[in-house]
Design a protein around this motif. Structure first.
Motif: not given
Ligand SMILES: Nc1ncnc2c1ncn2[C@@H]1O[C@H](COP(=O)(O)OP(=O)(O)O)[C@@H](O)[C@H]1O
Ligand SMILES: O=C(O)C1=C[C@@H](OP(=O)(O)O)[C@@H](O)[C@H](O)C1
Ligand SMILES: [Mg+2]
Length: 182
Positions: A62-68, A89-96, A147-154
């Motif tokens: 999973e780690q290699a998947f998350r990095q790419r 799972g992408a929005f679990l990463q703050e940078e994303i 929780d992480v999906y609450s960061a959105h525009h719409s």
């Protein structure tokens, strides 16, 4: 390319939400209706590794998947006029999260747990994160991820709506927002 000064109408659109809510299906349809290029991040990763996501998790990890996932999303977000569906799972990463929210229009596809449960048989085999979990554990993950999906525009509520209906609603809302911004 720095995307922050891009006019609203040209900003790429990113679909987020839990596995199985319809990001891939609806994203593709919205892209078709807007005559824009569609990018599904999971598909891009699968092409690179030449294997399905579940096999990447099993054989490479999973780690290699998350990095790419992070690198490809950031690269895609910096392009204009794209329709991008990211994995649940992408929005679990703050940078994303930060990159998507600053460069693109982020649309959260929402679905209630009751409606989501009815879709489980369609997705369980292809989502390694769900594999081996009890329904109670999946429910816990479903609510924890909100929780992480609450960061959105719409946010679009998709319960009891056909994919065409959801896509049309999104396209019309975007066109209205673009017009108002002119
Ligand atoms: N609004 C909807 N109504 C009914 N089924 C849907 C809807 N949106 C998606 N689906 C179905 O749910 C499954 C998962 O959709 P998908 O687009 O792969 O979700 P995601 O990319 O969010 O994981 C697919 O079988 C798809 O056909
Ligand atoms: O939520 C997650 O952690 C994941 C979601 C999947 O994408 P979808 O949300 O398109 O199913 C895929 O990226 C991978 O199986 C991991
Ligand atoms: Mg998908």
């Amino acid at each position: 390319m720095e995307n922050r000064q891009v006019p609203l109408k040209e900003k790429s659109i990113v679909f987020i939400g839990f596995m199985g809510v319809g990001k891939t299906t609806i994203g593709k349809l919205v892209a078709k209706k807007l005559y824009r290029d569609f990018v599904d991040i999971d598909v891009e990763i699968e092409k690179e590794f030449n294997m399905p996501v579940s096999q990447i998790f099993d054989e490479i990890g999973e780690q290699a998947f998350r990095q790419r996932e992070k690198e490809i999303i950031i690269e895609q977000c910096r392009q204009k006029l794209r329709i991008i569906s990211v994995g649940g799972g992408a929005f679990l990463q703050e940078e994303i999260r930060k990159e998507c929210l600053s460069s693109c229009i982020v649309i959260f596809l929402d679905l209630s747990w009751e409606s989501w449960k009815e879709r489980i048989s369609m997705i369980i085999d292809s989502r390694p994160v769900l594999k081996g979990k009890t329904i109670e554990e999946i429910e816990e993950l479903f609510y924890k991820r909100q929780d992480v999906y609450s960061a959105h525009h719409s946010k679009i509520q998709t319960d009891h709506q056909e994919v065409e209906e959801v896509a049309d609603y999104i396209v019309n809302s975007l066109k209205l927002a673009w017009e108002l911004n002119e």
